[in-house]
Design a protein around this motif. Structure first.
Motif, PDB file in Angstrom:
ATOM      1  N   VAL A 142       0.843  -1.192   0.000  1.00 43.26           N
ATOM      2  CA  VAL A 142       0.000   0.000   0.000  1.00 43.26           C
ATOM      3  C   VAL A 142       0.877   1.240   0.000  1.00 43.26           C
ATOM      4  O   VAL A 142       1.865   1.298   0.723  1.00 43.26           O
ATOM      5  N   VAL A 143       0.523   2.202  -0.817  1.00 44.84           N
ATOM      6  CA  VAL A 143       1.214   3.481  -0.775  1.00 44.84           C
ATOM      7  C   VAL A 143       0.171   4.577  -0.612  1.00 44.84           C
ATOM      8  O   VAL A 143      -0.871   4.555  -1.269  1.00 44.84           O
ATOM      9  N   ALA A 144       0.468   5.501   0.273  1.00 48.30           N
ATOM     10  CA  ALA A 144      -0.432   6.626   0.486  1.00 48.30           C
ATOM     11  C   ALA A 144       0.094   7.856  -0.236  1.00 48.30           C
ATOM     12  O   ALA A 144       1.265   8.201  -0.107  1.00 48.30           O
ATOM     13  N   VAL A 157       4.061   8.862  -0.622  1.00 44.74           N
ATOM     14  CA  VAL A 157       4.683   9.898  -1.439  1.00 44.74           C
ATOM     15  C   VAL A 157       3.983  11.192  -1.073  1.00 44.74           C
ATOM     16  O   VAL A 157       2.757  11.269  -1.128  1.00 44.74           O
ATOM     17  N   SER A 158       4.757  12.163  -0.674  1.00 41.21           N
ATOM     18  CA  SER A 158       4.132  13.403  -0.211  1.00 41.21           C
ATOM     19  C   SER A 158       4.698  14.605  -0.942  1.00 41.21           C
ATOM     20  O   SER A 158       5.676  14.519  -1.669  1.00 41.21           O
ATOM     21  N   GLU A 293       4.518  13.579 -11.313  1.00 42.88           N
ATOM     22  CA  GLU A 293       5.744  13.030 -10.739  1.00 42.88           C
ATOM     23  C   GLU A 293       5.420  12.188  -9.506  1.00 42.88           C
ATOM     24  O   GLU A 293       5.974  11.105  -9.308  1.00 42.88           O
ATOM     25  N   MET A 294       4.522  12.696  -8.689  1.00 40.42           N
ATOM     26  CA  MET A 294       4.190  11.976  -7.457  1.00 40.42           C
ATOM     27  C   MET A 294       3.508  10.648  -7.758  1.00 40.42           C
ATOM     28  O   MET A 294       3.834   9.612  -7.177  1.00 40.42           O
ATOM     29  N   VAL A 295       2.587  10.691  -8.677  1.00 39.01           N
ATOM     30  CA  VAL A 295       1.880   9.461  -9.042  1.00 39.01           C
ATOM     31  C   VAL A 295       2.861   8.462  -9.644  1.00 39.01           C
ATOM     32  O   VAL A 295       2.831   7.264  -9.324  1.00 39.01           O
ATOM     33  N   PRO A 318       9.310   9.419  -0.192  1.00 41.55           N
ATOM     34  CA  PRO A 318       9.810  10.633  -0.841  1.00 41.55           C
ATOM     35  C   PRO A 318       8.878  11.821  -0.616  1.00 41.55           C
ATOM     36  O   PRO A 318       7.670  11.662  -0.482  1.00 41.55           O
ATOM     37  N   ILE A 319       9.484  12.980  -0.549  1.00 41.76           N
ATOM     38  CA  ILE A 319       8.713  14.224  -0.424  1.00 41.76           C
ATOM     39  C   ILE A 319       9.097  15.125  -1.582  1.00 41.76           C
ATOM     40  O   ILE A 319      10.244  15.561  -1.669  1.00 41.76           O
TER      41      ILE A 319
END
Lengths: 341, 341
Positions: A142-144, A157-158, A293-295, A318-319
């Motif tokens: 799972v990734v939030a 990923v924020s 980029e985040m997706v 990653p932020i």
DNA sequence: TTGTATGCGTTATCAC
DNA sequence: GTGATAACGCATACAA
């Protein structure tokens, strides 16, 4: 597949070996392979993902849990996810939590039962404690995304919300603004971080004046009520930072309705840079979210890299950095009497 | 399930009969049933949809093919679909065609291969001939939403675009407008019907003046370029009807940029009534799409009723009525010199 | 290099 | 009433 085998004159397992792709443990005669492939094509064979999934393989399904598809920002995000997934041969199963706590919990169960190879959470679901609990020990990675605060129990990923807000505030201060209000949504995820960043910034400058921090629902009506509240103040702000573009839209609408000119009498900023932000009246100064980029990062972690469920501490978080986009909704502060003239 | 059987002391078939729900062909002892259910609950049993699907049962998956999730209108529609599906225990698999013709074709294959119990098409895909072809003879029922023209080869739920456009035009005429332009998108589906309705209406009144019908991409930039084109006319329209709200947003933005006051100097209307339409500046007069009703009708046809694949002529093709929503972007026509003052 | 046999979790068809 | 068994479509351990 049995038909293909019959037509080719080989056994079903050989067909399977040929058709299951590159990863053949044992070598296969080239002519056999070709004959199988030809037969498969002529028969219009297509593998059955259900059977594949049953057999314990990948189901090529990416589960996505989202709070609110109607939010233009998340709609864009879903498009990005869909693109990234498609590039990897994956399909997206949509889980829609539409705000209700128990829904999201059930969703997770459904998505997991469907044997999604991975699950992507869009937005902060931390108001649903059982969900977070279920997530740990989940066999599927799972990734939030845009979860905001990172409780370290989950990969994520924020975006650097603080940096974004600081950039906006610095921009406004540079224009001469000192009385800057903030319109926040629920204290959840990104929105909460943005609010905190504002408070920090203001605290450095002497504190948040009474009423300069308002809360509203994260939609245009929320922006309307937010502005109304701020204008009731004895010394209303000359600039209002909204924690979200949709909120800013409501702000602009309310200002226009009251005959307040933006940016001459009031500067307004948003966050996210939704497609319509560029076409608001006036065009909205906002913080651009590096959505694609985040997706991409999230899907890569989920599908390409594969998180090790055994070692949560090794999960990347990653932020990414957002960027300020200055448009027409912000301007230099104008003396009050001039502005009101 | 095997565990449940062992724990209960019955056979696996009995467990299946109990757990597969109501449709038990043969009666089952009440105490057996209770014991099985209790055991299943204590073991946290959850049926495996993959195996169910493999066995030829329903997969409880609803495939949705959409052109563009980013379009706020379709985003809202997807939310509605998601809600209706969830109410029936279904999950939504998203197929995203993002405009490319070959994509949508592949999508259908994927969705069908995934054994979706039904497929919902959002928007007109008639520019993809192979898709329509594949759809006929499809073992899984398909319903097209907002397909516009109805080639009678597929079940559909539509909106009465002509009525919507006529209502808008009658409203404008009632305000005194005679020079009414139309900003169209691609000649596809609903947008095409709206354009046709405009042309019909104008033909009754003497024809469409040169340049009063413009085409643009269905997004805010399209609205901007559309207005630009119309203003280059010697005798520009006093009102512009956009075939879509997002187009109208671009129109409003462009008008503001050129210092044209809406509605004093120019009336603008949209179609769809997206959430932001109410908060545009000025608030947009538009045609409300009965999205929820339409989606509900489509999902009901698809899941509850079940279309008979053998008899396409019996497929329902309901056409729902939209309604005019008058807001602030339309107003009485004003003498040119007064308006320009 | 290829064929045979087994099992993934379920439901349906038979016996008992 | 209930239990054994086959089958759904595929991938693999093992035998040939």
């Amino acid at each position: 597949m049995r038909d293909v085998a019959r037509l080719t004159g080989v056994s079903q397992s050989t067909v399977s070996r040929v058709l299951s792709g590159a990863a053949t443990a044992v070598p296969i005669a080239d002519d056999t392979r070709e004959r199988v492939i030809a037969a498969a094509r002529s028969l219009g064979y297509r593998p059955n993902p259900l059977a594949r999934g049953l057999r314990g393989m990948k189901t090529m399904l990416l589960g996505v849990i989202v709070r609110d598809i109607t939010d233009p920002f998340f709609a864009g995000a879903i498009e990005a996810v869909s693109l990234e997934a498609a590039a990897r041969g994956y399909n997206v199963v949509l889980g829609h939590a539409h705000g209700r706590a128990d829904e999201a919990i059930a969703l997770w169960g459904v998505l997991e039962a469907r044997h999604c190879d991975a699950i992507l959470m869009l937005g902060d679901m931390s108001d649903q404690p059982r969900l977070a609990e279920d997530l740990r020990g989940s066999p599927v990675p799972v990734v939030a995304l845009w979860e905001g605060s990172k409780p370290a129990g989950i990969a994520s990923v924020s975006v650097d919300n603080r940096a974004g807000i600081r950039a906006v505030l610095a921009h406004l201060v540079g224009l001469g603004h000192r009385r800057i209000g903030f319109l926040a949504g629920r204290r959840l995820g990104d929105i909460r971080e943005r609010e905190d960043a504002y408070v920090e910034f203001m605290t450095d400058g002497g504190g948040v004046p009474d009423g300069y921090l308002q809360y509203a629902s994260n939609d245009p009506p929320g922006g309307v009520s937010g502005l109304t509240a701020m204008l009731e103040l004895g010394d209303p702000p000359t600039a209002v930072v909204a924690s979200t573009d949709v909120l800013a839209m409501g702000l602009l609408f309310a200002a226009h309705g009251r005959g307040i000119h933006v940016p001459e009498q009031l500067s307004v900023t948003g966050f996210d840079d939704i497609p319509l932000a560029e076409f608001s009246i006036p065009a909205l100064t906002t913080v651009r979210m590096p959505t694609r980029e985040m997706v991409a990062a999230a899907v890569t972690m989920l599908i390409d890299d594969g998180l090790d469920p055994a070692d949560p501490s090794a999960w990347p978080r990653p932020i990414l950095a957002p960027s300020l986009v200055v448009r027409a909704s912000t301007g230099p502060v104008v003396a009050r009497d001039t502005a009101n003239a």
